[in-house]
Design a protein around this motif. Structure first.
Motif, PDB file in Angstrom:
ATOM      1  N   THR A 226       0.720  -1.207   0.062  1.00  0.00           N
ATOM      2  CA  THR A 226       0.092   0.063   0.052  1.00  0.00           C
ATOM      3  C   THR A 226       0.794   1.192   0.115  1.00  0.00           C
ATOM      4  N   SER A 227       2.082   1.083   0.646  1.00  0.00           N
ATOM      5  CA  SER A 227       2.770   2.426   0.692  1.00  0.00           C
ATOM      6  C   SER A 227       3.502   2.798  -0.437  1.00  0.00           C
TER       7      SER A 227
ATOM      8  N   ASN B  20       1.693   2.756  -3.219  1.00  0.00           N
ATOM      9  CA  ASN B  20       0.317   2.739  -4.006  1.00  0.00           C
ATOM     10  C   ASN B  20       0.041   1.463  -4.848  1.00  0.00           C
TER      11      ASN B  20
ATOM     12  N   ASN C 224      -1.055   8.220   3.114  1.00  0.00           N
ATOM     13  CA  ASN C 224      -0.432   8.191   1.936  1.00  0.00           C
ATOM     14  C   ASN C 224      -1.188   8.227   0.803  1.00  0.00           C
ATOM     15  N   ASN C 225      -2.507   7.449   0.935  1.00  0.00           N
ATOM     16  CA  ASN C 225      -3.313   7.362  -0.163  1.00  0.00           C
ATOM     17  C   ASN C 225      -4.551   7.174   0.579  1.00  0.00           C
TER      18      ASN C 225
ATOM     19  N   ARG D  22      -3.786   9.817  -4.241  1.00  0.00           N
ATOM     20  CA  ARG D  22      -2.826   9.832  -3.289  1.00  0.00           C
ATOM     21  C   ARG D  22      -3.192  10.978  -2.496  1.00  0.00           C
TER      22      ARG D  22
ATOM     23  N   GLU E  46      -4.248   3.615   4.674  1.00  0.00           N
ATOM     24  CA  GLU E  46      -3.298   2.777   5.375  1.00  0.00           C
ATOM     25  C   GLU E  46      -2.724   3.537   6.380  1.00  0.00           C
TER      26      GLU E  46
END
Lengths: 116, 111
Positions: free
Chosen positions: A99-100, A102, B30-31, B50, B92
């Motif tokens: 996830t980090s 994307n 972050n998103n 994002r 997240e």
């Protein structure tokens, strides 16, 4: 690409029995996640792996739950002994890079577990 | 606790109308991602926005993100009966890979 494959689709078992759920992630994906979905609690993350290594198992409800990923193409979630409150739909998901970075999650169709 | 909370819990509209669902979250991200779940199936990823983006489009989907208000919205234009499903937002927890889902909005599109 067959997507994430889970088996069985349905599992009915009696309280006290061992249950093993299986997952085959998408080839080449680095991350694998196990989620549980119930009406009351929604989707809960149980555990996730990166390159077959368990990274965070803080969501595993009790010691009765265990998960393994012996290789990049297979993971199991085991409940021993099972209890009626474990009844839920269990999802496996995989992600290319996490996830980090994307990368979205790709879910299997789940295993509906009923413990009587 | 749930990171994302969708609103409304349920929405019923007629085919051809637009559907708007909202999501609020609590911590920095972050998103933010939106997923769809058809009955008896797994979740399907729809769109990812994002934290430095404000709006994103994909076909009939439009997602907005307001990080100052910690909220996002999903707009489905010209809805179809096939859009009937539950829609989830997911975020997240900063820096980890743990994607946390809200409880979803159940959308019914009546033909």
């Amino acid at each position: 690409d067959a997507g994430v494959i889970q088996s069985p689709r349905h599992e009915v078992t009696e309280m006290g029995q061992e249950v093993t759920l299986r997952c085959k992630p998408i080839s080449g994906h680095d991350y694998l996640f196990w989620y549980r979905q119930t009406m009351m609690r929604g989707l809960e993350l149980l555990i996730y792996f990166n390159n077959n290594v368990p990274i965070d198992d803080s969501g595993m409800p009790e010691d009765r739950f265990s998960a393994k990923m012996p290789n990049a193409s297979f993971s199991t979630l085991k409940i021993q002994p099972s209890e009626p409150r474990d009844s839920a739909v269990y999802f496996c998901a995989s992600s290319l890079r996490g996830t980090s970075y994307n990368s979205p999650l790709h879910f299997g169709n789940g295993t509906r577990l009923t413990v009587t | 606790s749930q990171q994302g909370e969708e609103d409304p819990q349920a929405l019923s509209i007629q085919e051809g109308e637009n559907a708007t669902m909202n999501c609020s979250y609590k911590t920095s991200i972050n998103n933010l991602q939106w997923y769809r779940q058809n009955s008896g199936r797994g979740l399907v990823h729809l769109i990812l926005i994002r934290s430095n983006e404000r709006e994103k489009h994909s076909g009939r989907l439009r997602v907005t993100l307001d990080t100052s208000k910690k909220s996002s919205s999903l707009l489905i234009t010209a809805s179809r009966a096939a859009d009937t499903a539950s829609y989830f937002c997911a975020t997240e927890r900063g820096g980890s890979e743990k994607l946390v889902f809200g409880k979803g909005t159940k959308l019914t599109v009546n033909p």
